[in-house]
Design a protein around this motif. Structure first.
Motif, PDB file in Angstrom:
ATOM      1  N   ARG A  41      -0.060   7.579  12.753  1.00 17.42           N
ATOM      2  CA  ARG A  41      -0.798   8.420  11.800  1.00 17.42           C
ATOM      3  C   ARG A  41       0.166   9.298  11.007  1.00 17.42           C
ATOM      4  O   ARG A  41       0.019   9.468   9.783  1.00 17.42           O
ATOM      5  N   LEU A  69       2.132   7.276   8.379  1.00 19.21           N
ATOM      6  CA  LEU A  69       1.387   6.932   7.169  1.00 19.21           C
ATOM      7  C   LEU A  69       0.893   8.158   6.415  1.00 19.21           C
ATOM      8  O   LEU A  69       0.222   8.013   5.381  1.00 19.21           O
ATOM      9  N   ASP A  70       1.208   9.339   6.923  1.00 19.52           N
ATOM     10  CA  ASP A  70       0.807  10.577   6.243  1.00 19.52           C
ATOM     11  C   ASP A  70       1.860  10.916   5.191  1.00 19.52           C
ATOM     12  O   ASP A  70       2.743  11.738   5.406  1.00 19.52           O
ATOM     13  N   SER A  74      -6.624   3.617   1.151  1.00 19.88           N
ATOM     14  CA  SER A  74      -6.764   4.176   2.501  1.00 19.88           C
ATOM     15  C   SER A  74      -5.761   3.521   3.442  1.00 19.88           C
ATOM     16  O   SER A  74      -5.278   2.406   3.181  1.00 19.88           O
ATOM     17  N   PRO A  75      -5.452   4.177   4.570  1.00 20.11           N
ATOM     18  CA  PRO A  75      -4.550   3.550   5.544  1.00 20.11           C
ATOM     19  C   PRO A  75      -5.067   2.206   6.037  1.00 20.11           C
ATOM     20  O   PRO A  75      -4.293   1.279   6.252  1.00 20.11           O
ATOM     21  N   MET A 101      -3.649   4.481  15.956  1.00 21.13           N
ATOM     22  CA  MET A 101      -3.039   5.413  15.004  1.00 21.13           C
ATOM     23  C   MET A 101      -2.341   6.570  15.704  1.00 21.13           C
ATOM     24  O   MET A 101      -1.492   7.236  15.109  1.00 21.13           O
ATOM     25  N   ARG A 113       3.065   1.671   4.446  1.00 22.31           N
ATOM     26  CA  ARG A 113       3.352   3.039   4.002  1.00 22.31           C
ATOM     27  C   ARG A 113       3.552   3.091   2.493  1.00 22.31           C
ATOM     28  O   ARG A 113       3.061   4.010   1.824  1.00 22.31           O
ATOM     29  N   ILE A 145       0.178   2.694   0.669  1.00 11.37           N
ATOM     30  CA  ILE A 145      -0.647   3.906   0.706  1.00 11.37           C
ATOM     31  C   ILE A 145      -0.230   4.878  -0.394  1.00 11.37           C
ATOM     32  O   ILE A 145      -1.068   5.532  -1.023  1.00 11.37           O
TER      33      ILE A 145
END
Length: 599
Positions: free
Chosen positions: A427, A430-431, A439-440, A467, A490, A493
């Motif tokens: 998580r 991918l932030d 979206s992820p 995640m 990544r 996104i």
């Protein structure tokens, strides 16, 4: 600046023209802390230097049988003791504060420069060198900054004591005033050689650090080919070279330390011998002789700081030189930018090669040389190191080097062929800054990460959601294909205006690669995407294929047309040899459709 106030809101713009200039710049930015340390240092050293006069005064009071003067001497000695304790404690506090704040400033500057340069940094400076600069070199620079105030206080104290001795007892004071400068300057001829040996040691240590860093980074590959022992032997040899260099450097510094002990001892012998003769002749009192003797003996304490500052400068000068070298590196584009902070849209164009990637379309680029492909990919993102010689890439007709850094990075995102995964949960990985349109889940699906999520869930004992599963440093617990797919997710996104992918599927199987090609094409619909690849599966999904040969665009078309019409393209994509190409021209090889299906 106090330690609790770190980090600096703005570490400033360093003078990185040379190592000494960088050290001077650091000193100027810490004048307040240096002045505070100097004040406490003067209190400490002056209190230490006051003890001989108190002792001489007390001895003479005993000789003269004066109780009042003896009591006064005791009071003065107690006062000097308080000054010594208070000054030493606060000097240490102020000096360590200077050390830490200086090191923190350098680390912030290096971190800011690293973020500014991005991937161009490791192409211009070895990774091991960067690690060495940001760790050991930072400490040595902080040591010199911290030692300056103590040395200054010691130098002022020595001058004061010599002048006081000349005034107090000229016959012996002149001997001390002449001898002390000789003591302080006696080691100067040895410093250049000691500095060269320290530089050589640092060079060998940097090489060993770089070798260790590269070995750890490639440990998985080394185990695969059985090369652990080979690289271990290389590191052993490098480590032994560091040890030999350190021993040679330590011998020189030991010689300097021995001279710093020997010469004050000789001066003390001269003072005692001359003082005894003067006392026999009645020209000085016993108290005066004790005072001068004690002063010379205690002068060895501040004199040691001359050796420390010489050693600190010898070790910090090459460290500052290396730090200045990194800090002087410039980004290919202007960090401030001469245009407004807007994200341009439109075609991506590279004037150096003539490469054009139309807006909203998927463009595949084929290069015979992987290194050329990597450099071109970086230049398309505005990260190339050779912008002074080649024109900048343009997005919508706007040169990237005229955009502010944030706008340039929002306009073009480059994912290189060896992307880095930072440690943390999936998580957190991918932030990233994103448009919010992808979206992820959509990105992970397009990058075909379903089996990666399953593997992360099975390998995590405390994470019910994949995640929340943790990824180790640089994703070492994952395979090369899994790392590539997570890095691709990544990038998807982020959803930039222009996405440049350098060999994004080189480590995955053909079935997964075909699904990734469909997913990327679908998810990036209406966005500009450039893929550097020689894979027929990806090339067949591209709207436009560009062949770059010897630094220029050699052919443009679609995959199947170029296979038929362009031998150089066919040689790269099908790995066709010269003999096979000649045979193909004669019609002795299967049809291209057959070759393409096999590929």
């Amino acid at each position: 600046m106090q330690i609790q106030d770190l980090p600096y809101p703005d570490p400033g713009v360093p003078d990185a023209r040379s190592g000494p200039r960088f050290l001077v710049w650091l000193g100027r930015n810490q004048l307040g802390g240096q002045a505070k340390a100097l004040a406490w240092g003067l209190l400490h050293f002056m209190s230490v230097s006051g003890l001989p006069f108190c002792v001489g005064f007390a001895v003479q009071a005993v000789v003269d049988r004066s109780g009042a003067r003896l009591g006064m001497a005791g009071g003065l000695m107690a006062l000097c003791g308080v000054g010594i304790a208070l000054g030493d404690s606060m000097l240490h506090r102020a000096a360590v504060t200077n050390w830490i704040t200086a090191a923190a400033r350098v680390q912030q500057l290096l971190a800011r420069r690293t973020a500014l340069l991005g991937s161009a940094l490791t192409r211009r400076v070895a990774a091991g060198e960067i690690v060495a600069v940001s760790t050991g070199d930072v400490e040595k620079i902080g040591w010199f900054v911290e030692a300056v105030s103590r040395f200054t206080a010691a130098a002022v104290t020595i001058v004061f004591v010599c002048v006081a001795l000349v005034v107090y007892q000229p016959a012996l004071g002149v001997v001390v005033a002449v001898g002390v400068p000789i003591l302080a300057l006696a080691v100067l001829p040895l410093l250049p050689r000691a500095t060269r040996r320290a530089d050589f040691q640092r060079e060998k240590a940097g090489h060993a650090t770089e070798l260790a860093s590269d070995t750890v980074a490639g440990l998985r590959v080394l185990r695969g080919i059985g090369g652990e022992e080979l690289f271990l032997d290389r590191y052993r040899r490098a480590s032994q070279e560091v040890r030999h260099a350190a021993v040679r450097s330590a011998r020189m510094w030991a010689l300097i330390s021995a001279i710093q002990v020997l010469l004050p001892g000789l001066l003390l012998i001269v003072v005692v011998w001359h003082g005894v003769n003067l006392a026999r002749d009645g020209r000085i009192t016993v108290g005066e002789l004790v005072t001068v003797y004690s002063a010379v003996m205690l002068l060895t304490y501040p004199l040691r700081h001359f050796e420390e500052i010489a050693m600190a400068y010898s070790f910090s000068r090459p460290s500052a030189k290396r730090a200045a070298r990194v800090l002087s590196l410039e980004r290919a584009t202007d960090g401030e930018g001469s245009r407004e902070a807007v994200v341009p849209a439109g075609d991506l164009y590279d004037p150096a090669t003539g490469l054009l990637a139309p807006a909203g379309r998927l463009t595949a680029v084929v290069c015979g040389d992987p290194d050329t492909a990597g450099v071109l990919a970086e230049r398309l993102g505005g990260h190339a190191a050779d912008s002074s010689e080649l024109p900048s890439a343009l997005v919508g007709g706007v040169p990237l080097d005229e955009l502010p850094l944030d706008s340039a990075r929002s306009a073009v995102l480059v994912q290189d062929k060896d992307p880095v995964l930072l440690s943390g949960t999936l998580r957190e990985l991918l932030d990233v800054p994103a448009s919010g349109d992808v979206s992820p889940e959509e990105a992970l699906t397009a990058a075909q990460c379903g089996d990666v999520l399953d593997a992360l869930a099975q390998g995590s004992l405390d994470a019910a959601d994949p995640m929340d599963a943790r990824i180790t440093e640089r994703g070492r617990s994952l395979s090369g294909g899994q790392r590539q797919r997570l890095a691709l997710a990544r990038s998807l996104i982020t959803d930039p205006e222009v996405l440049v992918l350098d060999e994004p599927t080189s480590a995955v199987d053909s079935h997964t690669e075909a699904r990734i090609a469909d997913g990327v094409r679908s998810l990036r619909q209406g966005r500009t995407t450039v893929v550097f690849t020689s894979s027929p599966l990806l090339l067949d999904h591209a709207d436009r294929v560009v062949l770059v040969h010897e630094g220029e665009v050699a052919a443009v078309g679609v995959h199947r047309e170029l296979l038929h019409s362009e031998p150089r393209y066919r040689a790269v994509v099908t790995r066709e040899t010269d003999d096979e190409a000649a045979a193909h021209e004669l019609g002795h090889l299967p049809e291209l459709e057959e070759i393409e299906e096999t590929a």
